[in-house]
Design a protein around this motif. Structure first.
Motif, PDB file in Angstrom:
ATOM      1  N   LEU A   1       0.822  -1.108   0.166  1.00  0.00           N
ATOM      2  CA  LEU A   1       0.147   0.114   0.056  1.00  0.00           C
ATOM      3  C   LEU A   1       0.862   1.208   0.076  1.00  0.00           C
ATOM      4  O   LEU A   1       0.578   2.309  -0.604  1.00  0.00           O
ATOM      5  CB  LEU A   1      -0.928  -0.114   1.314  1.00  0.00           C
ATOM      6  N   GLY A   2       1.912   1.150   0.868  1.00  0.00           N
ATOM      7  CA  GLY A   2       2.762   2.396   0.626  1.00  0.00           C
ATOM      8  C   GLY A   2       3.499   2.621  -0.557  1.00  0.00           C
ATOM      9  O   GLY A   2       3.455   3.626  -0.957  1.00  0.00           O
ATOM     10  N   ILE A   3       3.802   1.497  -1.359  1.00  0.00           N
ATOM     11  CA  ILE A   3       4.449   1.662  -2.718  1.00  0.00           C
ATOM     12  C   ILE A   3       3.586   2.294  -3.798  1.00  0.00           C
ATOM     13  O   ILE A   3       3.577   3.014  -4.524  1.00  0.00           O
ATOM     14  CB  ILE A   3       5.202   0.466  -3.318  1.00  0.00           C
TER      15      ILE A   3
ATOM     16  N   PHE B   1       3.216   5.873  -5.981  1.00  0.00           N
ATOM     17  CA  PHE B   1       2.930   5.957  -7.403  1.00  0.00           C
ATOM     18  C   PHE B   1       1.609   6.852  -7.810  1.00  0.00           C
ATOM     19  O   PHE B   1       1.584   7.438  -8.880  1.00  0.00           O
ATOM     20  CB  PHE B   1       2.681   4.772  -8.093  1.00  0.00           C
ATOM     21  N   THR B   2       0.988   7.292  -6.888  1.00  0.00           N
ATOM     22  CA  THR B   2      -0.253   8.081  -7.017  1.00  0.00           C
ATOM     23  C   THR B   2      -0.214   9.514  -6.174  1.00  0.00           C
ATOM     24  O   THR B   2      -1.030  10.099  -6.276  1.00  0.00           O
ATOM     25  CB  THR B   2      -1.525   7.545  -6.314  1.00  0.00           C
ATOM     26  N   ILE B   3       1.010   9.915  -5.887  1.00  0.00           N
ATOM     27  CA  ILE B   3       1.260  11.168  -5.470  1.00  0.00           C
ATOM     28  C   ILE B   3       1.216  12.167  -6.417  1.00  0.00           C
ATOM     29  O   ILE B   3       1.671  12.048  -7.636  1.00  0.00           O
ATOM     30  CB  ILE B   3       2.765  11.267  -4.779  1.00  0.00           C
TER      31      ILE B   3
ATOM     32  N   VAL C   1       5.027   2.194   4.623  1.00  0.00           N
ATOM     33  CA  VAL C   1       6.294   1.060   4.307  1.00  0.00           C
ATOM     34  C   VAL C   1       7.048   1.136   5.810  1.00  0.00           C
ATOM     35  O   VAL C   1       7.378  -0.089   6.027  1.00  0.00           O
ATOM     36  CB  VAL C   1       7.168   1.995   3.110  1.00  0.00           C
ATOM     37  N   LEU C   2       7.406   2.148   6.293  1.00  0.00           N
ATOM     38  CA  LEU C   2       8.191   1.944   7.590  1.00  0.00           C
ATOM     39  C   LEU C   2       7.333   0.997   8.591  1.00  0.00           C
ATOM     40  O   LEU C   2       7.834  -0.028   9.327  1.00  0.00           O
ATOM     41  CB  LEU C   2       8.373   3.159   8.374  1.00  0.00           C
TER      42      LEU C   2
ATOM     43  N   THR D   1       4.394  11.558   3.161  1.00  0.00           N
ATOM     44  CA  THR D   1       4.695  11.071   4.639  1.00  0.00           C
ATOM     45  C   THR D   1       3.473   9.814   4.712  1.00  0.00           C
ATOM     46  O   THR D   1       3.789   8.925   5.598  1.00  0.00           O
ATOM     47  CB  THR D   1       3.886  11.949   5.377  1.00  0.00           C
ATOM     48  N   THR D   2       2.690   9.720   3.988  1.00  0.00           N
ATOM     49  CA  THR D   2       1.708   8.475   3.904  1.00  0.00           C
ATOM     50  C   THR D   2       2.439   7.246   3.526  1.00  0.00           C
ATOM     51  O   THR D   2       2.501   6.102   4.119  1.00  0.00           O
ATOM     52  CB  THR D   2       0.369   8.828   3.284  1.00  0.00           C
ATOM     53  N   SER D   3       3.071   7.464   2.299  1.00  0.00           N
ATOM     54  CA  SER D   3       4.088   6.372   1.936  1.00  0.00           C
ATOM     55  C   SER D   3       4.920   5.804   2.818  1.00  0.00           C
ATOM     56  O   SER D   3       5.284   4.742   2.938  1.00  0.00           O
ATOM     57  CB  SER D   3       4.578   6.752   0.614  1.00  0.00           C
TER      58      SER D   3
END
Length: 136
Positions: free
Chosen positions: A31-33, A37-39, A55-56, A49-51
Motif C-alpha cells: 500500500l505504501g508503494i 505512485f499516486t502522489i 512502508v516503515l 509522509t503517508t507512503s
C-alpha cells in the motif's frame, strides 16, 4: 551465543500469528508503494509522509513477525499493540461499502491476539533472558 530454537519449540498458534502479522506488514508495504505512485503535486507532502509511514510500519511489522516466529520475548508487546490499533481501525471502517474491510481487519487482529495469548504461546514468550536473542 544463543542459538535459534528448533522449529518444534515455537508453538503452532504463535507461528500462525507470526504469519498473519507478516502478511499485514507485506500489505502495508505494498500500500505504501502504491501510494507513492499516486502522489500528486497538490498533495506532495501528504503523499510522501503517508507512503513513508505505510512502508516503515510494514517493515516494522515484518520485524515483529520474525520475532514472533522465533518466540522472542520482546515481540509480544509490539504485536499486541499493533493488533489493538488494527481493531480500532477496523471499527472506523464499519458501515457502508467498507464493511468487508472492517471484518477482514478485525478477524486478522483477533486471530493474532488469540494465537499470541494461547497457553503454549504465552509459555514460549515468557520472559527468559537466556533464550532471548536478536532478530536480525
Amino acid at each position: 551465543m544463543p542459538t535459534d530454537p528448533p522449529a518444534a519449540a515455537v508453538p503452532r498458534p504463535l507461528k500462525l500469528a507470526a504469519a498473519v502479522v507478516a502478511a499485514e506488514g507485506l500489505v502495508l508495504v505494498v500500500l505504501g508503494i502504491a501510494e507513492a505512485f499516486t502522489i500528486q503535486s497538490s498533495r506532495l507532502v501528504l503523499g510522501l509522509t503517508t507512503s513513508a509511514f505505510f512502508v516503515l510500519y510494514g517493515v516494522g511489522l515484518g520485524i515483529v513477525a520474525r520475532g514472533l516466529s522465533r518466540a522472542s520475548t520482546w515481540s509480544r508487546g509490539p504485536a499486541v499493540f499493533a493488533q489493538l490499533i488494527q481493531l480500532l481501525v477496523a471499527y472506523s471502517f464499519w458501515g457502508g461499502s467498507t464493511k468487508a474491510v472492517s471484518v477482514a481487519l478485525a478477524l486478522a487482529a483477533v486471530g493474532v491476539l488469540v494465537g499470541i495469548f494461547q497457553k503454549a504461546s504465552t509459555e514460549a514468550l515468557a520472559d527468559d533472558p537466556t533464550k532471548d536473542r536478536p532478530v536480525l
